[in-house]
Write a protein that holds these residues in place. Structure first.
Motif, short mmCIF file in Angstrom:
data_model
loop_
_atom_site.label_atom_id
_atom_site.label_comp_id
_atom_site.label_asym_id
_atom_site.label_seq_id
_atom_site.Cartn_x
_atom_site.Cartn_y
_atom_site.Cartn_z
N GLY A 1 0.82 -1.21 0.00
CA GLY A 1 0.00 0.00 0.00
C GLY A 1 0.85 1.25 0.00
O GLY A 1 2.06 1.21 0.25
N TYR A 2 0.20 2.37 -0.29
CA TYR A 2 0.89 3.66 -0.32
C TYR A 2 -0.12 4.76 -0.05
O TYR A 2 -1.24 4.75 -0.60
N VAL A 3 0.25 5.70 0.81
CA VAL A 3 -0.60 6.85 1.12
C VAL A 3 0.25 8.11 1.04
O VAL A 3 1.37 8.15 1.56
N ASP A 4 -0.27 9.15 0.39
CA ASP A 4 0.38 10.46 0.36
C ASP A 4 -0.68 11.52 0.62
O ASP A 4 -1.69 11.60 -0.09
N ALA A 5 -0.45 12.34 1.65
CA ALA A 5 -1.33 13.45 1.99
C ALA A 5 -0.57 14.76 1.83
O ALA A 5 0.67 14.78 1.86
N GLY B 1 -5.31 17.78 1.70
CA GLY B 1 -5.89 16.82 0.78
C GLY B 1 -5.16 15.50 0.78
O GLY B 1 -4.09 15.35 1.38
N LEU B 2 -5.75 14.55 0.10
CA LEU B 2 -5.18 13.22 -0.07
C LEU B 2 -4.82 13.02 -1.53
O LEU B 2 -5.71 12.99 -2.39
N ASN B 3 -3.53 12.94 -1.83
CA ASN B 3 -3.12 12.68 -3.20
C ASN B 3 -3.53 11.28 -3.64
O ASN B 3 -4.13 11.10 -4.69
N THR B 4 -3.18 10.29 -2.81
CA THR B 4 -3.53 8.92 -3.19
C THR B 4 -3.55 8.01 -1.98
O THR B 4 -2.80 8.20 -1.02
N ALA B 5 -4.45 7.05 -2.03
CA ALA B 5 -4.45 5.89 -1.14
C ALA B 5 -4.50 4.68 -2.07
O ALA B 5 -5.49 4.46 -2.77
N MET B 6 -3.42 3.93 -2.10
CA MET B 6 -3.26 2.83 -3.05
C MET B 6 -3.20 1.49 -2.34
O MET B 6 -2.66 1.39 -1.24
N LEU B 7 -3.74 0.48 -2.99
CA LEU B 7 -3.62 -0.89 -2.52
C LEU B 7 -3.30 -1.76 -3.72
O LEU B 7 -4.00 -1.71 -4.74
#
Length: 368
Positions: free
Chosen positions: A37-41, A69-75
């Motif tokens: 996973g990957y998260v960028d805020a 904001g939230l750029n991405t939440a990836m799985l």
């Protein structure tokens, strides 16, 4: 799409956990399943006044001003076997909404592959891919900077088709693609395009590569063809502690000039990024970029302050600092200035039209 995202958020994590639990059962095929996973805020501020909640011009990474904001939440689930492989990667956030396909914006990539020869040198994959093209990636974790250059903004992000991967040795890899079109999942004219990506490893210091796209994406019924040949060269290298990335694009498209619509148009662009450690956990980085699309091939045509039709031309500079408390996490603070030709006043702030824009981005991300 909202229902799809909601369904994905409830069901797909369960599927991925189930697949992870089955990974040990695949040992007979020496296969493995990896779930990541990957998260960028972010928080961003732009001097361009586009209104609260609206996306800035060139929206891709951290696109809203004066906003958290939230750029991405990836799985992502990746299967690697001896004879088969596959990837499914789902995304949610501002990048998916403003930069991705409007019909499949929850899918970052999804493709399956089959080995074509026993020595693992030749594979065939098909499905939805992230782009094979360009110097920079789109996700902040893939680049020195959190933002992407204007050049990268106008490059393709995603593609649909099939590819052959040939790896004759450890240093050289060649990909050959058959695609629906430029930055599209769904075909728009029943014509197919081709692309190539070739990379060569320079030991443990870096690599050098070339990618291209060749195709005609003219809509069905258009009587004039628009064959596009887009080329990209890139070089990544480490001089001791200093990391360097250089790349450039040259794009040709027939029947695309502003004056007559019958002559060829050319777009040129370049980017250079450097990164250097200040201490064990902190890095400083910088980027210079240029973009020259005076025929509006990629950027479209505007009317400048002299009343002339023109495409965009700009130079930009970025400076930032990154802190990495652990290898898979970061926090970045960066400032960027985009300066277009004085006659190209495409921004607006302080009650006046402007040809430049300042940006300040703060990003925090973790991959797992």
């Amino acid at each position: 799409m909202k229902k799809l995202c909601l369904l994905s958020g409830k069901i797909l994590p369960v599927i991925f956990l189930f697949l992870s639990g089955r990974a040990n059962a695949q040992s007979a095929d020496s296969a493995k399943i990896v779930v990541s996973g990957y998260v960028d805020a972010y928080y961003a501020f732009y001097t361009d006044s586009v209104g609260d909640g609206n996306y800035q011009k060139f929206p891709s990474v951290s696109p809203r001003s004066n906003s958290f904001g939230l750029n991405t939440a990836m799985l992502t689930a990746q299967y690697d076997g001896v004879k088969a492989r596959g990837v499914v990667s789902l995304q949610y956030g501002d990048i998916a909404r403003c930069a991705w396909s409007p019909t499949f914006n929850a899918i970052l990539e999804a493709h399956a592959g089959i080995r074509l020869c026993k020595n693992n040198k030749l594979w065939l994959d098909a499905g939805f891919f992230r782009t094979h093209f360009g110097t920079e990636g789109l996700l902040p974790k893939e680049n020195f900077c959190s933002s992407v250059s204007v050049n990268t903004y106008f490059e393709p992000y995603y593609e649909a088709g099939a590819r052959l991967q040939y790896t004759p040795c450890d240093k050289f890899t060649l990909f050959v693609y058959g695609l629906n079109g430029y930055n599209m999942y769904e075909d728009n004219n029943h014509k197919k395009s081709i692309g190539v990506l070739a990379t060569y490893a320079l030991g443990d210091k870096g690599n050098i590569g070339y990618s291209n796209y060749i195709g005609d994406d003219s809509p069905t019924g258009d009587t004039v063809t628009h064959l596009r040949i887009h080329n990209n060269l890139f070089w990544n290298y480490a001089f001791g502690k200093l990391k360097l990335q250089i790349g450039g694009d040259l794009c040709y498209q027939e029947h695309s000039d502003i004056a007559t619509g019958m002559k060829a148009a050319i777009m040129m662009s370049g980017v250079c990024s450097v990164k250097y450690p200040m201490c064990k956990y902190a890095w400083i980085y910088a980027r210079g970029e240029m973009f020259d699309d005076r025929q509006g091939l990629m950027s479209g045509v505007i009317v400048d302050t002299k009343g002339m039709l023109t495409g965009l031309r700009m130079f930009g500079g970025t400076l930032g600092v990154e802190c990495k408390p652990i290898d898979n996490a970061y926090i970045r603070l960066e400032a960027r200035d985009l300066a277009f030709d004085e006659e190209q006043q495409i921004f607006y702030w302080n009650k006046a039209a402007r040809s430049s824009r300042m940006e300040v981005l703060c990003n925090i991300g973790i991959s797992f």
